[in-house]
Structure formats: C-alpha cells, structure tokens
Enzyme design. Structure first.
Site, PDB file in Angstrom:
ATOM      1  N   SER A  60       0.850  -1.179   0.000  1.00  0.00           N
ATOM      2  CA  SER A  60       0.000   0.000   0.000  1.00  0.00           C
ATOM      3  C   SER A  60       0.898   1.245   0.000  1.00  0.00           C
ATOM      4  CB  SER A  60      -0.953  -0.036   1.201  1.00  0.00           C
ATOM      5  OG  SER A  60      -2.011   0.873   1.013  1.00  0.00           O
ATOM      6  N   ASP A  67      -8.427  -5.332  -6.154  1.00  0.00           N
ATOM      7  CA  ASP A  67      -8.031  -4.192  -5.328  1.00  0.00           C
ATOM      8  C   ASP A  67      -8.228  -2.871  -6.063  1.00  0.00           C
ATOM      9  OD1 ASP A  67      -6.867  -2.490  -3.483  1.00  0.00           O
ATOM     10  OD2 ASP A  67      -4.814  -3.018  -4.052  1.00  0.00           O
ATOM     11  N   HIS A  85      -6.255  -6.319  -1.829  1.00  0.00           N
ATOM     12  CA  HIS A  85      -5.178  -5.428  -1.395  1.00  0.00           C
ATOM     13  C   HIS A  85      -4.076  -6.192  -0.655  1.00  0.00           C
ATOM     14  CE1 HIS A  85      -3.817  -1.336  -0.901  1.00  0.00           C
ATOM     15  NE2 HIS A  85      -3.759  -1.423   0.415  1.00  0.00           N
TER      16      HIS A  85
END
Length: 502
Positions: free
Chosen positions: A187, A440, A465
C-alpha cells in the site's frame, strides 16, 4: 488449551476495541488488528513453541534518534523512531538484509516474524529489519500532532529516515557491500519501497512494491469504478444483479435524504444520533458506501470483508433497501459497534484530535498526508460509481481546510509535485517488482505493465489489497501461489546478480 490460543487470548485485548467512529477508519483499524492476529498465529505455528521458551530468541526492539527535519540541519530537533531486528535466519557475515517498511499505522515485532518477506528471508538466510514510519505508532514526539509539529510528516522525510536507518544498521552489524539490501512494503509503504529504490539506488539493490499507489491522484474516481467492477465479478462471488441492487439501494437512500424526512433512515441504519443537514447526510452515505469499498479492498481477509457474502445478502433480500439494511447490520456486528457515528462534527473532532495513540492506524496523520502529498479522494460524481453523488471531491477537500488550514489550491499543487518528484506510474527505475490484484481498487494507481526488463509488474487475478504479503497458506488461490513463485524467483535471481557484481 494450546499455547498458541493462550497467547492469542492475551494478544486480543492489546489490539484495542472499536469505538464509536465508523467508515473506512474503523474498517482499516479492524483489518490492522486481524493482520496482527494472522501474523501471530503464523509465527507460533512456525516455531511450534510458546514465546518465552528457552530456545526462542525474540527480535530486538530499539529506538533510533532521527532528525525531525533531514533537510535543514540548522533545526536540531529530533524524535525517536522505533525499529525491529530479527537475526533468526541471518547467515553472518555476508547474508542479505530484508527491510520491511512501515506505513500509516503502528508496527510490532510481527513485522519481522511473519509474512512473505519473512519466508523469503528464511530461504535466503537474510537479516530481517523493519522501521516504523515517523509520526505513527511509537515513533512520534508528544507534541507531534499539533499543526506546528505535523509539518515534518512527509514521504520525503520518511525516505530520509530509511537512509539514516540503513547507515545505523550497517554500522551496528558491521555490514558491507556484500550485504545486499532488498526492501518490501505494501500500500503506501509499497510506494515507499519503490521510491526508496528509485531515490537511493546505492543503498537498496531491489524492491518489492505490493499494491503501491505510486501515482498521486486528487480525484480518485477509478477507485469506485474498480469497486463496481469487483461487485459484478463472478470470480469473487459478485454479479451484475448484485451491482444493480447496490445502485438501486443508494438511489432509494438518496431520494429519502432529498426529502429531509430521515427519521426512518436513522432507525434502520442504527445512527448514533439524528442526522442534521447536508454534512451529516454525506457522512451517512459515505459510511454505507465504505462497507462495500472495504469488502472489495480487503476481500477474503476476514468474514466481514467478503464480496460473495455481501452480494448474497443484497440479492436474497426482498428489496434493495432491505439488502442495504442487512449488510449494514452485518458490518456493525463485524466491527463491534452498537451504532454508527454519522456526525460530521464528530469526524472533524476526530481529525483535530492531537492525542497520541501508540497502536492502530494514525487517522489524523494519514489525512494530513493526503492533503499535502497524495489526494487519493474516493469520489462518486461520475456515472460509473454505484453509490451516492453526495460523495464529492469538495466535501473531502473541505476537511483539509477545516482541519489543517490547507487550501484546495495547495492540495492540487502538492499532488502535482508528488508525481513530478517520483515519476507517478512511470518511475524509470530498475529492479522493482510491482504486485497488484485485479480486485483491489488501488491497482488503478500502480504500475500494471513492465516498465523495463527489471521493472516488472505482476497482476494477480482474483486477489485484493496486498494479498501476497501475508504468510502463505495452502488455501491460497493458484493465481496467488504462482505470483509468490514469480516473486521468489526474481528475488533469487537478483541476489545472485548482486553477488556477482561485488
């Protein structure tokens, strides 16, 4: 009771309980807790003995004194940054160093005890180190969240922290050029992983950037476009009927909000307090939309984030509105709330809160970074969005002004500068693996095609994710297993080439 579950019961209270705040803030907190539990279980399953047994050598926790401002040495202010070191697998003196980069939440010892990078470290006999991001967790001064002090929070300062940490670890463990550094992150830390390789290629030989939104985007309309696609994706249990039901349910809610007669909505969706005007209405629909956004982004990470389950509930209900009500109730139970906080004033109060929390997600800090670097605002002002058009860009930019006194023009300029500084989704570096899942929503801002022979993209069908970053499991889908193998092969190849280059 087994030792594993005994320690799990000890860990659970330390992770904290959900409070009255809601939407994606609470979903991120819950996922953060569940990931800690998953890493805990994976670690103890691997070593097969309880923590504290004679043969167990725990990782080292330490604090490094860092400049508060790396780019102005006339500023003598400092802060203490937390790090972890695990020597369990390290082959002295020449083994590689695997760096796990922290992000917008606290880190723990499990950052060097469990996960894909730990499994790779075991294979390659690497020294494992992790660094908590400045201003998050315990890596912050007591006054760090004030308007005056928070200005030293940025990705550029964070990269400088990593460079300083590299020097510290190299000196502490007598490392040389023979010790090849590879960094890992997911991320926002995935972006940092790529940027560390981009900006400091002499320090880190290669990087793995998972679900990394390297392109800053002010109006991130593609986020909800991917959410819509995922809600209709049969591979993960979605369908066109499910998406239609979601769209219809928000149309019904919007029509009620337009009348201003919202008493039934407050009751049906367990609002903690009455809805007072447009700002609360926006909070209300945002909280409902976040249920679906969170389910897609973190699909299959927990029982509460399951597209298949949510779509089944939406479709089997007697109406779209009833389906939305049922899904909301399911999520309230998942998060552990009695009601949903829909007050805009409460949101402002939460974001203005300068009290420190050594655990969990740093919401004030992260929103500050969106205002000063990234944008990433997930809006619903285009026809592809299945939620309410009340989710506007202006409603989110207003928070920058109201909370941090940052005008909209400054936010726009900051986003543009971030892309100029790092190269957006064409960073022009080398030896970086960009890993993304097609479910995602954040993959829309990442690198999805090979940029060069060594700047490669791995796109995983059916995963959400940061799916590759957790510990490997026999139940992993085949697409994820193959992606892990590809990552491992590339890491092995780069480590070999590094040794030949020395």
């Amino acid at each position: 009771m087994t030792s594993l579950w005994l320690f799990l019961l000890i860990l659970l209270p330390l992770l904290g309980e959900a409070d009255g705040a809601w939407n994606q803030r609470q979903i991120r907190k819950k996922i953060h807790q569940l990931r800690e539990i998953q890493n805990f279980k994976s670690f103890y399953s691997r070593i097969g003995l309880p923590k504290g047994a004679p043969s167990y050598v725990p990782p080292v926790e330490g604090f490094l004194t860092q400049p508060l401002d790396h780019f102005n040495r006339r500023n003598n202010a400092t802060y203490k940054q937390r790090y972890w070191v695990n020597e369990e697998f390290w082959q002295r003196p020449g083994g590689p160093v695997f760096l796990y980069i922290g992000g917008e939440s606290s880190e723990s010892e499990y950052s060097v005890l469990a996960g894909e990078h730990v499994e790779l470290a075991q294979k390659h006999r690497a020294l494992l180190v992790s660094l908590e991001h400045r201003y998050y967790g315990a890596s912050i001064n007591p006054d760090g969240l004030t308007l005056e002090a928070i200005r030293f929070l940025s990705s550029q300062q964070a990269l400088a922290d990593l460079a300083s940490f590299h020097l510290f670890i190299s000196q502490k463990y007598n490392l040389t050029r023979n010790n090849t550094w590879i960094c890992f992150g997911g991320s926002y830390p995935g972006s940092l992983s790529a940027w560390f390789r981009l900006k400091f290629p002499h320090l880190v030989y290669a990087a793995v950037a998972s679900s990394a939104p390297v392109r800053a985007e002010l109006d991130f309309t593609d986020y909800n476009k991917v959410v819509a696609q995922s809600l209709s994706d049969a591979v993960i249990g979605g369908s066109a009927k499910c998406l239609d039901r979601v769209r219809e349910s928000f149309r019904v809610v919007d029509s009620v909000l337009q009348t201003g007669n919202v008493t039934q909505l407050e009751k049906d969706f367990f609002s903690c307090a009455p809805l007072h005007g447009p700002d609360d209405y926006t909070e209300f629909v945002s909280n409902l939309a976040d249920i679906f956004m969170g389910a897609v982004q973190y699909n299959m990470e927990s029982a509460g984030c399951d597209v298949r389950k949510i779509c089944q509930s939406m479709i089997s209900a007697k109406s779209a509105y009833e389906g939305l009500r049922i899904v909301n109730s399911m999520h309230i139970e998942f998060i552990g709330l009695k009601c949903v906080e829909n007050s805009h004033e409460e949101t402002l109060s939460d974001l203005r809160n300068t009290e420190l929390s050594p655990t969990g997600v740093g919401e004030r800090q992260w929103y500050y970074q969106t205002c000063t670097e990234f944008g990433y605002y997930q809006t619903c002002e285009v026809s592809s969005c299945p939620f309410s058009p009340l989710l506007t860009l202006n409603s989110q930019l207003d928070l920058c002004t109201q909370v941090f006194q940052i005008p909209t023009t400054s936010v726009r300029q900051s986003v543009q500068f971030t892309n100029e500084f790092y190269g957006a989704d064409h960073p022009k570096s080398s030896r970086i693996i960009f890993v993304n899942g097609d479910v995602d929503p954040w993959h829309a801002l990442s690198v999805l095609k090979n940029e060069s022979r060594s700047e490669i993209a791995i796109f995983i069908n059916g995963t959400a994710h940061c799916a590759n970053m957790g510990p490997s499991r026999p139940t992993d889908p085949l697409s994820l297993q193959k992606a892990r193998e590809e990552i491992a092969d590339k890491i092995s190849s780069w480590l070999q080439s590094a040794q030949l280059a020395v």
